[in-house]
Design a protein around this motif. Structure first.
Motif, PDB file in Angstrom:
ATOM      1  N   ARG A   1       0.810  -1.264   0.099  1.00  0.00           N
ATOM      2  CA  ARG A   1       0.180   0.109  -0.045  1.00  0.00           C
ATOM      3  C   ARG A   1       0.821   1.180  -0.002  1.00  0.00           C
ATOM      4  NH1 ARG A   1      -5.376  -0.761   1.372  1.00  0.00           N
ATOM      5  NH2 ARG A   1      -6.027  -2.560   1.741  1.00  0.00           N
TER       6      ARG A   1
ATOM      7  N   MET B   1       3.171   8.438   2.272  1.00  0.00           N
ATOM      8  CA  MET B   1       2.899   7.369   1.322  1.00  0.00           C
ATOM      9  C   MET B   1       3.699   7.799   0.161  1.00  0.00           C
ATOM     10  SD  MET B   1      -0.997   7.021  -0.129  1.00  0.00           S
ATOM     11  CE  MET B   1      -1.632   5.935  -1.410  1.00  0.00           C
TER      12      MET B   1
ATOM     13  N   GLU C   1      -5.517  10.813  -1.284  1.00  0.00           N
ATOM     14  CA  GLU C   1      -4.914   9.389  -1.454  1.00  0.00           C
ATOM     15  C   GLU C   1      -4.454   8.782   0.015  1.00  0.00           C
ATOM     16  OE1 GLU C   1      -3.682   9.540  -6.083  1.00  0.00           O
ATOM     17  OE2 GLU C   1      -1.921   9.578  -4.426  1.00  0.00           O
TER      18      GLU C   1
ATOM     19  N   ARG D   1      -7.554   7.995   2.098  1.00  0.00           N
ATOM     20  CA  ARG D   1      -8.152   6.719   1.479  1.00  0.00           C
ATOM     21  C   ARG D   1      -7.716   5.488   2.056  1.00  0.00           C
ATOM     22  NH1 ARG D   1      -9.594   8.616  -4.589  1.00  0.00           N
ATOM     23  NH2 ARG D   1     -11.704   9.874  -3.918  1.00  0.00           N
ATOM     24  N   GLU D   2      -6.267   5.265   1.794  1.00  0.00           N
ATOM     25  CA  GLU D   2      -5.392   4.324   2.323  1.00  0.00           C
ATOM     26  C   GLU D   2      -5.561   3.989   3.806  1.00  0.00           C
ATOM     27  OE1 GLU D   2      -4.133   1.857   0.694  1.00  0.00           O
ATOM     28  OE2 GLU D   2      -5.172   2.433  -1.073  1.00  0.00           O
TER      29      GLU D   2
ATOM     30  N   ARG E   1      -8.719   2.797   5.233  1.00  0.00           N
ATOM     31  CA  ARG E   1      -9.040   1.250   5.165  1.00  0.00           C
ATOM     32  C   ARG E   1      -8.316   0.575   6.229  1.00  0.00           C
ATOM     33  NH1 ARG E   1      -7.893   1.837  -0.883  1.00  0.00           N
ATOM     34  NH2 ARG E   1     -10.133   2.867  -1.575  1.00  0.00           N
TER      35      ARG E   1
END
Lengths: 384, 125
Positions: free
Chosen positions: A251, A267, A287, A290-291, A294
């Motif tokens: 990821r 990230m 982004e 979002r990651e 999760r």
């Protein structure tokens, strides 16, 4: 300001954590007159922009050895450097998550290697990982590895602690001073030309982080090397709820709660172009959000207070370039590929040993510049 | 987070000249940084906003220096004898207001320069 000409026994270029550590370790060995040169303020570049993690879980033996020794040095750093604040070293561990079979197989190999080197890492089931990080969403997680002695330290304080200790040992720290050129005479380093004057010296250490390629060119050396932007954000502080750094290679994310209470996360972007841009983008926040929501869903409730970007100094094998070069007196400590902060303590010690003509405490001949020409790359499979 | 005493309250207490009272003057309310701490660092040669921020966390809290940045600049100007306008104010970093990560999930992924608006730190889209 009037230009002043000086003499030094060693000039270290770059006031990030690596340069400050090298200056300290040289001064500690009584190498003579040491000058640390920084074009802005200390830790103004990659050091002050990094994710502040310290990990020992690697897929390559040399990285494991370097990181293991650095952790030992972080553990006693406040005392050793006589720092009047704290480097905020917290050993909350690193939890690495595997989402693919390939990652899982690599993790099995890594843990075996790490344990053989005395690094207390272990392979965990998703349920065991959740026991360490209750907020972890374990769906799709195949397994995890965990090393409890990995952790976090404050990059600003580590740099200021090294620079302060170096100063007390007689080293001079010149901030807001820019290196303009390096004079080589008969294949040997002779002089460093700065905007505030010249310094005669027999030793120059290139610890300029992402700008090390430019500094190396001043002595006519081309190093296989590029700079790459990486973005980070930090949230408001909250009560301690996350002990380890949580990281996933597939990821491309990492996230930890600092001792201060804020969450720091970053990230990687596989499409990031090479270059020196340190602009922040909103795309990154989206982004990243979002990651991370999760992987650690409750983190979605936190507010981002600040985002920034820094540069990785990348090499083709994601290992640093350390040691002497074909130019006599010119040494490299660069190319850390995103891991310079955590490797800085041991790097300072090893470079000082090499420069003082001692036997290095860890064999780093495999990390010299010549490895690229010889095609002897030391590949590291576990990098974000 | 600890609730710090506003700088004005300390100032009303007549801090100047009273030994020990200046440490009650809070410059950065988000991170509990006092006037004494700032003056001590300036006296030790840290005469930029960027350095003082990194050593003390002054200006790194939720308000991002809205209160303290001016006060630190004034202290630097006073100590160094410079005009305040010539003291570098340091970088301002996005987002301009705190924004909830969960709200950012819904944000526009393709518009790299999309600003952040709305009250209460929520991403509006």
């Amino acid at each position: 300001m009037m230009a002043v000409n000086k003499c030094a026994d060693a000039v270290v270029i770059g006031g990030g954590v690596v340069g400050a550590s090298i200056a300290y370790h040289l001064a500690k060995r009584g190498f003579g007159r040491i000058v640390l040169v920084e074009r802005s303020y200390l830790a103004s570049g990659s050091t002050g922009r990094c994710g502040a993690g310290v990990r020992q879980q690697w897929g390559a033996k040399l990285n494991c050895l370097l990181a293991r020794e650095s952790v030992r040095m972080f553990e006693r750093m406040d005392d050793e450097l006589g720092y009047d604040r704290s480097i905020e070293f917290k050993q909350g561990g690193y939890l690495l998550l595997a989402y693919t079979d390939r990652e899982m197989n690599q993790f099995i190999k890594n843990v075996e290697l790490e344990r053989s080197l005395g690094i207390p890492a272990s392979l965990l089931t998703p349920a065991e990982a959740k026991a360490i990080v209750p907020m972890l969403n374990t769906s799709d997680v195949l397994c995890a590895t965990y090393c409890p002695t990995d952790g976090h330290a404050n990059p600003f304080h580590v740099t200021y602690a090294y620079a302060g200790a170096a100063r007390r040992l007689g080293a001079e720290v010149m901030t807001f001073t820019e290196v303009k050129g390096i004079v080589v005479e008969n294949g040997k380093v002779a002089r460093v030309v700065c905007d505030k004057g010249n310094m005669d010296t027999r030793v120059v250490v290139n610890a300029a982080g992402p700008y090390s390629g430019l500094v190396a060119r001043m002595v006519g050396l081309e190093i296989p090397f590029w700079a790459e932007r990486h973005q980070i954000l930090v949230t408001e502080p909250v009560e301690p709820v996350l002990r380890p750094m949580v990281m996933s290679f597939s990821r491309r994310i990492y996230c930890q709660q600092t001792p201060h209470g804020s969450f720091v996360m970053g990230m990687g972007d596989p499409n990031e172009p090479h270059g020196f841009s340190t602009e922040s983008s909103w795309k990154f926040v989206v982004e990243m959000a979002r990651e991370i929501t999760r992987v650690l869903p409750p983190v979605g409730n936190l507010k981002v207070v600040r985002q920034w970007a820094g540069l990785y100094d990348m090499t083709p094998d994601a290992h640093p370039i350390l040691g002497a070069t074909p130019v006599e007196g010119f040494y490299l400590a660069c190319g850390f590929s995103g891991h310079g902060f955590m490797l800085a303590p041991v790097t300072g010690q090893l470079l000082a040993e090499v420069i003082c003509g001692e036997e290095p405490s860890i064999d780093i001949t495999g990390l010299n510049l010549g490895r690229f020409e010889r095609g002897e790359l030391v590949v590291e499979p576990s990098v974000v | 987070m600890a609730c710090a005493k506003p700088a004005s309250e300390g100032a009303r207490g007549g801090c100047e000249g009273e030994a020990g009272a200046r440490d009650l003057v809070v410059i950065c309310r988000c991170e509990d940084v006092t006037l004494d701490e700032i003056r001590d660092l300036i006296a030790r040669g840290y005469t930029t906003v960027e350095e003082i921020k990194r050593i003390t966390r002054c200006g790194m809290g939720p308000c991002q220096g809205r209160t303290c940045r001016q006060l630190v600049l004034a202290e630097i100007a006073r100590a160094t004898g410079k005009d305040i306008a010539s003291v570098a104010p340091g970088r301002f970093r996005p987002p301009t207001k705190p924004v909830r990560l969960g709200g950012a999930v819904a944000g526009a992924p393709d518009s790299d320069n999309e600003g952040i608006e709305g009250d209460g730190g929520e991403q509006v889209r």
